[in-house]
Design an enzyme around this catalytic site. Structure first.
Site, PDB file in Angstrom:
ATOM      1  N   PHE A 117       0.862  -1.193   0.000  1.00  0.00           N
ATOM      2  CA  PHE A 117       0.000   0.000   0.000  1.00  0.00           C
ATOM      3  C   PHE A 117       0.890   1.231   0.000  1.00  0.00           C
ATOM      4  O   PHE A 117       1.732   1.403   0.895  1.00  0.00           O
ATOM      5  CB  PHE A 117      -0.928  -0.024   1.221  1.00  0.00           C
ATOM      6  CG  PHE A 117      -1.865  -1.200   1.225  1.00  0.00           C
ATOM      7  CD1 PHE A 117      -3.097  -1.120   0.594  1.00  0.00           C
ATOM      8  CD2 PHE A 117      -1.495  -2.397   1.817  1.00  0.00           C
ATOM      9  CE1 PHE A 117      -3.960  -2.217   0.564  1.00  0.00           C
ATOM     10  CE2 PHE A 117      -2.347  -3.503   1.794  1.00  0.00           C
ATOM     11  CZ  PHE A 117      -3.578  -3.410   1.173  1.00  0.00           C
ATOM     12  N   SER A 126       2.393  -1.446   4.493  1.00  0.00           N
ATOM     13  CA  SER A 126       2.059  -0.056   4.187  1.00  0.00           C
ATOM     14  C   SER A 126       3.369   0.723   4.175  1.00  0.00           C
ATOM     15  O   SER A 126       4.169   0.605   5.110  1.00  0.00           O
ATOM     16  CB  SER A 126       1.115   0.528   5.244  1.00  0.00           C
ATOM     17  OG  SER A 126      -0.216   0.159   4.951  1.00  0.00           O
ATOM     18  N   CYS A 127       3.567   1.487   3.125  1.00  0.00           N
ATOM     19  CA  CYS A 127       4.802   2.264   2.987  1.00  0.00           C
ATOM     20  C   CYS A 127       4.944   3.210   4.181  1.00  0.00           C
ATOM     21  O   CYS A 127       4.053   4.028   4.441  1.00  0.00           O
ATOM     22  CB  CYS A 127       4.752   3.060   1.693  1.00  0.00           C
ATOM     23  SG  CYS A 127       6.097   4.247   1.572  1.00  0.00           S
ATOM     24  N   VAL A 128       6.050   3.089   4.887  1.00  0.00           N
ATOM     25  CA  VAL A 128       6.188   3.824   6.153  1.00  0.00           C
ATOM     26  C   VAL A 128       6.202   5.336   5.942  1.00  0.00           C
ATOM     27  O   VAL A 128       5.575   6.083   6.703  1.00  0.00           O
ATOM     28  CB  VAL A 128       7.423   3.332   6.955  1.00  0.00           C
ATOM     29  CG1 VAL A 128       8.731   3.578   6.206  1.00  0.00           C
ATOM     30  CG2 VAL A 128       7.474   3.994   8.324  1.00  0.00           C
ATOM     31  N   ALA A 150       2.741   6.479   5.114  1.00  0.00           N
ATOM     32  CA  ALA A 150       1.846   6.290   6.260  1.00  0.00           C
ATOM     33  C   ALA A 150       2.068   7.349   7.342  1.00  0.00           C
ATOM     34  O   ALA A 150       1.100   7.894   7.884  1.00  0.00           O
ATOM     35  CB  ALA A 150       2.035   4.890   6.838  1.00  0.00           C
TER      36      ALA A 150
END
Lengths: 130, 93
Positions: A39, A77-79, A82
């Protein structure tokens, strides 16, 4: 086949996140392996467990979580996407002194290295753009 | 090496035009989401003669779009099959 699904869209912004969900569920039903869900950008909102839609509506965030749990999928989820959007796990919430963590328990925050790895190790990567 | 192209935007966007510039013989174009509004335009385009054309049936039905004969209606199971049949995919959005 090993498939990776890349999701750029948030629920409720465009239809793409729901399309990605239906594609993933159909691939699993056909016996394919989902190597990774990634994501990215607004797609990280799919991992926001604080989302609370009306009870008579399809709950995409909950549906992703159940799909991930049932099939033991690797959901990233891409940090950096996010953190900017307020989707934090407990560790990041503590680090940045925020009041709440909202990342769903089925998701992991990680970096683009995981996307590079998925590109290298999957037979196919399907992107769902916003 | 063949490519599956997905297009999810209406004609207000240049996604389909950009796709058709690079799609080559043996490739497939799949219209999804708002992309299904371009089904007739896609079918009538001479650039698509060497391409296989598809649209997601449920997205077309949701919008009341009738698909021309040269655009094959498919479901998600066939979408997954198309993704596997082609060596790579490009999503135009």
């Amino acid at each position: 086949m090993k498939l990776t699904v890349l999701v750029y869209s948030a629920p409720y912004s465009t239809e793409a996140a729901y399309s990605a969900y239906r594609f993933t569920a159909s691939a699993l039903a056909a016996g394919h392996e989902i190597y990774r869900l990634f994501f990215y950008y607004d797609g990280v909102h799919n991992s926001n467990a604080s989302s609370a839609p009306p009870q008579d509506e399809f709950d995409l965030v909950k549906a992703w979580s159940e799909l991930i749990k049932t099939h033991k999928l690797d959901a990233i989820s891409c940090v950096s996407s996010a953190l900017r959007r307020g989707v934090l796990d407990a560790q990041e919430a503590a680090r940045y002194e925020k009041e709440a963590a909202s990342l769903g328990s089925q998701f992991v925050l990680s970096g683009l290295g995981q996307l590079v790895d998925a590109n290298a190790k999957s037979d196919r990567v399907m992107s769902f753009g916003a | 090496m063949s490519t599956l192209h997905t297009v999810n935007k209406t004609a207000a966007d240049d996604a389909l035009a950009a796709c058709l510039k690079v799609a080559s013989s043996g490739d497939s174009v799949l219209l999804i989401e708002d992309g299904v509004y371009q089904a007739s335009k896609l079918a009538g385009n001479p650039q698509t003669r060497a391409l296989k054309l598809f649209a997601l049936r449920e997205d077309a039905d949701a919008r009341g779009i009738s698909l021309p004969a040269t655009v094959t209606a498919i479901g998600y199971a066939q979408f997954v099959e198309l993704a596997c049949e082609h060596q790579r995919s490009v999503s135009w959005f």
